[in-house]
Structures are given as C-alpha cells and as structure tokens.
Design an enzyme around this catalytic site. Sequence first.
Site: not given
Length: 610
Positions: A90, A124
């Site tokens: 989620g 990143e």
Amino acid sequence: MASSSSPPENYNFSRVFSSCSHKLGENPPAFSGIEPQIQRTKVSESTRLYDVFINHRGPDVKETLALELYKSLKKLKIQAFLDSKEKVLGDSFPSTIQTAIHSAAVHIAIFSKGYAESAWCLAELVLMLQSRAKIIPVFYRVKPSDLRYIEKGVYGKAFAEYENKKRYMEKLEEWKQALQSISFIAGEEFNSDCEKIVSAVQKEVERMRRLHVAKYPVGLPKLVQDFEKQCNEKLLKDFESQCGMNKQEGMPKIVGIFGMGGVGKTTLSKELFNRKHSDYSRSCFLFDVREAHVKKDLPSLQMKLLRELFDENDHPSFPSVDDGISCLSNRFARSRNRSFLIVVDDIDHHEQLEALVVSDELDNSGNSLVIVTTRDVGVLINAGITVGYNLKGMDADDAKELFCWHAFSRCYPFSGYEKLVEHFVDLCGGLPLSLQVLGRHVHGEDKKFWELELGKVKKTLPQDIHKKLKISTDTLDNEEKQIFMDVACFFIGELKKDAIRVWEGSGWNAQHALRRLKNKCLVEEINGPKFMSKVMYPFEDTREELFVLRMHDHLRDLGREMADQLNHPRRLWRTVYCKPLVCFSFRFLLPTVIFEIFKILLQYESKLFL
C-alpha cells in the site's frame, strides 16, 4: 535501489527535492507523474527515518554484498534501508525511497558492472548528492576511473544504449556528472570482507545521528524560517549584523537565541542542528551548560568537544577549565580548513562560552557556526555576540494545535471540549512548556476533571512549570527581586516612567534593575499606544515615557507567589489583604479617605484579578 528493471518510459526524474532537507512535518516533494499515488501515502511513511540508505543494482549484489551489509548494520542497531526488506503493502514506493534518502545520515553506493544499466540507481544517486549527506562509495569489481571516464570505462556501453534508444536524454548529462563527482570521493574497493565498510558506516552514523526534537513539532518549520529571515534581514532592534547561516567568508559565526524559560529555545536549536549538521565537517551539541557550570563540570563538556570534533577519544581528562581552553584553542588553530557546527545550550554567563568556544580561532576559519541559547540577552552582549533572535511564544493557532496533540492525541479537540481548550490555551499564553504540561495533565480525563483543574491552574502553577521559570529568578539580587515582584503585583500595564519614579523614591537603582529583568526576559516594555486602548491613545507614538510594563501570565503568578511568601515588605495586591485596612478606615478615617481607598481597590480588582 534493487530493482533490475528500468522505470517506465514516461517516468520523469527531474522533480527531485528542491532543498537539501525537507521541512519537518511535511511530505517530501514527489516525482512528477506519480502525484496521485503519493497523495495517498500513509503518514507513517513520511515520518519513517533511516540511518543508512543502500544504493545498488539488484541483480549484481542484492543477495550478496548488499544483503550482508544490511544484516551487519541491523546487528549494530543501525536502521538501514534495503528496498526488498522495507517494502510495505500500500505504500508509494518512489515516495518511500525519497523519504529514505533524505532522512538517512549516510548513503552507501555500491558500484557494480551493471550499475549504470539501472536508471533507478542513477536517479537515486542524484538525490543522494542533492541531500548533501555523507556518501561512502563501494567499488564492486569496478574502479573509480570507470566513473570518471565513462566513455572508456565499463559504463560506456549503458550510456551509449540510452542515447541510441533516445531514453532519458534530458537526464544523461546529470547522471554522468553525478558519477564523476563520486569518483573523487574516497571509497572502498570490496574484496571479500565488508567489516571495514560497516565500521566506517557505524562511525559516521554515530557522528550524524539526529537529535530528538519534539514528539509534536508543531510550527517548527515556520519558526526556523522566521529565525533565518529575521537574522538575515537585520530586523532585530539590538543587533546589526547578518546571521551568516550560509557558510560564507566574512559572515558572523556566532548566533544567539534568547527568551524566557520554557519558550522552546532548546527545541529550536535542536531542529537547526539536525538541519545544518550535515553541512559541516564536524558537529557537537552541548546540553545544559548552566547546570554543568553549577556542578563544576565544564571540563567534561570540553572533553566532549574534543571527542566529537577531533576524534580524540583517549585524551586524559582536563584537570581544570584553563587546561581545556588551552587544548581546544590549539586544536581549532590547527583545523582552520575544517568547518564546525557547535550548539551551546542554556548558558547564563559569558565565561561559560569562553570556556567552550575559542571564538577567535573559529572566526578565523571562516567556515564554522556556533549557536548559543540563553535566558539572558545580557550574556550575549557581554560575549560580544551581535546577532540574536528573540524567541517568543507560539501564535494562537499553533498553541491550540500543540495543546490538542498532548490532550487528545490529535490536532483538534473532542466535541464539547472546545471552550475548555480555549480557556487552557489562553492561560498558557503561547508558552510551549505550559501547553505540553497542561495538555498531558488533562489527557484522557472527563470534562468535570478539566473544569476542576482549570480552576486550580488559575490559582497555582503546576510544579513542572514553576520549577522551570524559577531558574531565572534565582539569579536575581535582592533589589531586582523586589522590582520583579512589584511589577507582578502592581505595575503590569502601567507606565514605565511611573514605576521607575516609585522605585527611585525607595532609593533603588531602578533603571539598571529593570534592564536586567528585560535582559533575562522576565519583563517586557511595550509601546503604550499599541498596548493601551485605541480610544485613549488613537495615535502612534514611540516616546519612551509612554512605554508600559508587561510580563507573561505565568511569570506574573510566580512573582505574586514570591510576594505572598514575604512578611516584609508586605504587598497588598489581593483584596483580602486590604480588608483590615478598610475596617480601620471606617473607624478612624474621614469618609472622603474611605471613598478614595475603595476607588483604588476597585481599580486594581478590575486590572489584576479578572
């Protein structure tokens, strides 16, 4: 990042963080193209903090070096982020990565042969550089020269493929620059043992560990912004120089934060420390300096500076403060090419600062910053600190929110408690300490308990608040205490010139004592026309003779309590004290005198007790 696949074609990496540290309590900005997902991100995600972020390409090292590092760091209680271990169903994964990168104190970048084939890894790496946190490069079967000379090294093929397929064309140059920047950072060439890497990470994490600021950091981002704005724009009346929050040559290096006890000076300085410490070579936060001075323990704080700024863990203890000053002066003089962030918390004498910060050496370095907190602005003036920030209470909205967090564990009150909350918040006068203490005190209680406690607090301060405020009054001499009690009992809202005339009539050096009380943030002077009724003063006037005296309600209550404990002189500030005098007047004085006494009683009853 451990993913072996590249991001979607329409994935845009251009929206990275706009600053090196996101504001506390705010979600990090999102990668463009996935805003709807990030808006649904859980609150826990934005507040989850990591010590270390491991940047890597999954197929090359995920199950070997990256996993070994992760497990070793976990054994040392170091919170490391490895994507396969930190995924939560989620959660928005790109947002999770951003939060991990910008909350981590240290980044480990593992450069393997297939590293440049992953656009995730390269994106990143850009975020890691922008975060300005420490990066430890690990070269796994590659060399630093492969990053420095991309076309000739092992990464040349990956970049050529990006160009041939017209993928991420707007990002290629930025990624190349990121790799080249890393190539100049001293790193580790991995052989077979990661112990050396883990040791280096552990040492850096301990140095960069974040301080706990507050359970509910209400209003802190706004407070930090106001602090920097006021210092940089020279808005403080008593200070003339710029703040120097940026590391620039010729800028002032010492900044003071002053205000009454419990107003949040330590909280603000801890938040500034967390935001700024990664910008400096070394940093150190010295807590409770005043208390250490009372216990004759300043040499232990000097030793802490020596350990945390210069890594001298085996140095023998200093036999005296002077020995510590001599040693620190020598170390600072030899380290002028390094930058230091030092916070000296809660001082009450300029000699404490001189014992801990060799300011001449730090000023000459041109790179360091010292933040000093105190209740007494006179200490800053005596120490020659020309930049300061007067920290006052919270505004009404933030005060209400902070109180509700402590009283209800949410940012707004339960139904039916709204009026009670307003009464408690008004009593606190914007003082964070009071909001926290009283909020915790009534947490989980019913309305009847709230009503009873409200009545008690109006009469007597809770012990936690009383103890904190009394620290400031304990340092006053007898004359200053007498004037402090007089203001609390009689002169709140009265003209300063009238009060001074009364005190000078008693033979007191009123100007000096009042200046000391102001420096210690125990008394304020407010311009009369702004403070008084606009009907009485419908004009603007800055004449000093129209200044009126004010103090925080809690300080007023403390001063009146001190006055009640004295037998002589007795201050008749309560009506109950004056009843014997009135009875005497009825028996022996003329009616006109009685009438004047009643007028005085009614005047002070309305001013001081309603």
